[in-house]
Design a protein around this motif. Structure first.
Motif, PDB file in Angstrom:
ATOM      1  N   GLY A 191       0.819  -1.211   0.000  1.00 13.89           N
ATOM      2  CA  GLY A 191       0.000   0.000   0.000  1.00 13.89           C
ATOM      3  C   GLY A 191       0.850   1.256   0.000  1.00 13.89           C
ATOM      4  N   LYS A 192       1.929   1.256   0.802  1.00  8.59           N
ATOM      5  CA  LYS A 192       2.820   2.415   0.839  1.00  8.59           C
ATOM      6  C   LYS A 192       3.522   2.604  -0.504  1.00  8.59           C
ATOM      7  CE  LYS A 192       3.515   2.371   5.777  1.00  8.59           C
ATOM      8  NZ  LYS A 192       4.379   1.990   6.884  1.00  8.59           N
ATOM      9  N   LYS A 193       3.916   1.501  -1.137  1.00  6.37           N
ATOM     10  CA  LYS A 193       4.566   1.594  -2.448  1.00  6.37           C
ATOM     11  C   LYS A 193       3.604   2.158  -3.489  1.00  6.37           C
ATOM     12  CE  LYS A 193       8.025  -2.018  -1.887  1.00  6.37           C
ATOM     13  NZ  LYS A 193       8.520  -3.321  -2.350  1.00  6.37           N
ATOM     14  N   ILE A 194       2.373   1.698  -3.462  1.00  2.00           N
ATOM     15  CA  ILE A 194       1.376   2.207  -4.415  1.00  2.00           C
ATOM     16  C   ILE A 194       1.138   3.692  -4.181  1.00  2.00           C
ATOM     17  CG2 ILE A 194      -1.057   2.091  -5.105  1.00  2.00           C
ATOM     18  CD1 ILE A 194      -0.903  -0.956  -4.540  1.00  2.00           C
ATOM     19  N   THR A 195       1.015   4.078  -2.921  1.00  2.00           N
ATOM     20  CA  THR A 195       0.815   5.487  -2.583  1.00  2.00           C
ATOM     21  C   THR A 195       1.998   6.330  -3.055  1.00  2.00           C
ATOM     22  OG1 THR A 195      -0.569   4.958  -0.688  1.00  2.00           O
ATOM     23  CG2 THR A 195       0.485   7.117  -0.668  1.00  2.00           C
TER      24      THR A 195
END
Length: 103
Positions: A63-67
């Motif tokens: 999720g952090k990578k996508i964000t």
């Protein structure tokens, strides 16, 4: 500059595409955050244990990578807008100089 009075980039089209790119980045961020949270809640309600915790942590990392990627898309769109604006202003300045120049 191809000709006096003709700006060689399509400024309005470039700005519109940059804004669309920024909107897509925001959409990716919003959808991924919402979908990821929904999936995590479903996993959390039906799967317990150490492996579930590890999986949920991996989902958080994803999720952090996508964000971060979505934020990068939006930053790229801002950079494109700024470059287009700078190019546009430089072209206008060149036209103005060419009009004032005498041979």
């Amino acid at each position: 500059m191809s000709d006096l009075g003709v700006i060689s980039i399509q400024y309005a089209a470039t700005i519109a595409l940059a804004k669309a790119l920024a909107a897509q980045g925001e959409s990716i961020k919003r959808k991924s955050t919402g979908n990821l949270e929904t999936e995590k809640a479903e996993i959390n309600s039906s799967w317990r244990g150490e492996n579930a915790d590890l999986y949920l942590r991996k989902m958080d990392i994803l999720g952090k990578k996508i964000t971060n990627n979505a934020d990068g898309i939006k930053e790229s769109a801002k950079a494109i807008e700024q470059m287009a604006y700078n190019y546009y202003k430089a072209e206008l300045r060149a036209i103005d100089i060419a009009k004032r120049k005498t041979f």
